[in-house]
Design a protein around this motif. Sequence first.
Motif, mmCIF file in Angstrom:
data_model
loop_
_atom_site.group_PDB
_atom_site.id
_atom_site.type_symbol
_atom_site.label_atom_id
_atom_site.label_comp_id
_atom_site.label_asym_id
_atom_site.label_seq_id
_atom_site.Cartn_x
_atom_site.Cartn_y
_atom_site.Cartn_z
ATOM 1 N N ARG A 1 -6.588 -33.091 23.796
ATOM 2 C CA ARG A 1 -7.176 -32.687 25.070
ATOM 3 C C ARG A 1 -7.675 -31.250 24.994
ATOM 4 N NH1 ARG A 1 -5.437 -30.701 30.265
ATOM 5 N NH2 ARG A 1 -3.519 -29.966 29.342
ATOM 6 N N GLN B 1 -9.466 -38.867 24.241
ATOM 7 C CA GLN B 1 -8.777 -40.058 23.770
ATOM 8 C C GLN B 1 -9.741 -40.967 23.002
ATOM 9 O OE1 GLN B 1 -7.565 -42.770 26.875
ATOM 10 N NE2 GLN B 1 -5.692 -43.278 25.768
ATOM 11 N N LEU C 1 -17.561 -48.497 30.402
ATOM 12 C CA LEU C 1 -17.115 -47.161 30.812
ATOM 13 C C LEU C 1 -17.942 -46.628 31.974
ATOM 14 C CD1 LEU C 1 -16.694 -45.566 27.269
ATOM 15 C CD2 LEU C 1 -14.867 -46.216 28.838
ATOM 16 N N ARG D 1 -9.940 -38.263 28.915
ATOM 17 C CA ARG D 1 -10.331 -39.628 28.516
ATOM 18 C C ARG D 1 -11.325 -39.577 27.360
ATOM 19 N NH1 ARG D 1 -9.850 -44.411 26.860
ATOM 20 N NH2 ARG D 1 -11.144 -46.019 27.761
ATOM 21 N N LEU E 1 -16.923 -39.295 32.248
ATOM 22 C CA LEU E 1 -15.541 -39.418 31.815
ATOM 23 C C LEU E 1 -14.822 -38.095 32.021
ATOM 24 C CD1 LEU E 1 -16.198 -41.069 28.346
ATOM 25 C CD2 LEU E 1 -15.273 -42.212 30.356
#
Length: 65
Positions: free
Chosen positions: A30, A24, A13, A21, A17
């Motif tokens: 969200r 997730q 990663l 994301r 982020l």
Amino acid sequence: MDKAELTYSRAGLPMLLAVPRAAQLLGISRSAAYRLAASGDLPVRRLGGRVYVVTDKLFDMVEAA
């Protein structure tokens, strides 16, 4: 998730982020992720008006839970 999985996951990663994301990855909505970011419960940095979650700190937080 054990430490070997965490290390592998972190390596794949980026350092920061986008909030959707991170949501997730955490398995949350969200909007819930943005609420957590606004309340200070997610480790965030703001760059250019955008909000990003700091990947290493996020994994540390999850590991400590």
